[in-house]
Design an enzyme around this catalytic site. Sequence first.
Site: not given
Length: 441
Positions: A268, A367, A426
């Site tokens: 690669h 791959d 809250h």
Amino acid sequence: MTVSTAIARLNAADPDFARHLDHLLSWESVSDDAVNQRVLDIIKAVRERGDAALVEFTQRFDGVDAKRIDDLILGRERLELALTRITPEQREALEKAANRVRLYHERQKQDSWQYTEADGTVLGQKVTPLDRAGLYVPGGKASYPSSVLMNAIPAKVAGVGEVVMVVPTPRGEVNELVLAAACIAGVDRVFTVGGAQAVAALAYGTESVPQVDKIVGPGNIYVATAKRHVFGQVGIDMIAGPSEILVVCDGQTVPDWIAMDLFSQAEHDEDAQAILVSPDADFLDRVAASIDKLLPTMERAEIIEKSINGRGALIQVRDMQQAIEVANRIAPEHLELSVADPQAWLPQIRHAGAIFMGRHTSEALGDYCAGPNHVLPTSGTARFSSPLGVYDFQKRSSIIFCSEQGASELGKTASVLARGESLTAHARSAEYRILTQDKGN
């Protein structure tokens, strides 16, 4: 051309093995200041000037004689034309691979779910695909139609509304296999732009390039750096490092097979990493001999040589148990268990992007056409990351529906916790929903 290898030999019994292994595995992915600044300048220009900047950068960096953005757009009919320009064997291979990738990823698709509690409260999760995904594909001679399949098909299986592909065509060089793969995978739009400018266009949108929700796909240092900078504006798949393969072998596989498996990643680029781990010292010698014998026969011999000499290694371990320990320490992108009974060792593998089981399962099959995704975590990130999949193109929203009784009961708990955090609004918001009779309890 003369090529030769001097692949590193390590022994896990050596006192300084850990230090040598750490040095071998180290890879710095951080861009230098010059690359960073150049990428930031490109992103700024694309945000400010849109299509005009894309045309200008494509002329400058890719040598493409484009006068306007329309020159950089490929319609669906052009993708279909590519199918007729490749060989029948290539088309059959692409279609077969695409079908296997699709079948595998369909099993990953997650559905929304809900459950109802005794008091009528409903809890669950809504799974929704992204509206639009951007796919970056390297262009020119070093282009990979398999990556188009691996990135686009999971998005389509997830139900993404539109997949937009960007692919540079340096000096006007178009890869017909890439365009054919895009056609088969169902890519909706293609722009022939690349580099940091393509990433910026996908992240922020231009007059012609639509803004996407997530950018996936590999690229060079400029692409990777741009992905870092636009993350947060859009999602990204990962910042990929060089390709890697780790082969764990009991010494009974054909040495030439193992050498070629190592080459399959080393070819690669020069920074790719190929490592073999085995308890059999004689086998390591035989593989080293196979490497020297086969290297001159390879088209990319010079790249393989630099990769093998720079970052490759043959590692001797005490036994197979220690081989697995080393594998988990490395957390490789690709792990081949080239052993007699790979299933017996599989439960002990904790960190690997993809695991290839047995002597006949080469990494190359993964791959292209096995089915699982080949976009995998690198550089040890398999410790906390997973292969690209359908789940990367789906997002999850929590669902909460409270019945009157459920809201009353949950409100008591929320009130206590909220007041403990000094968040009075809250608490009172929850307390409003507590039923009168419950307040008196």
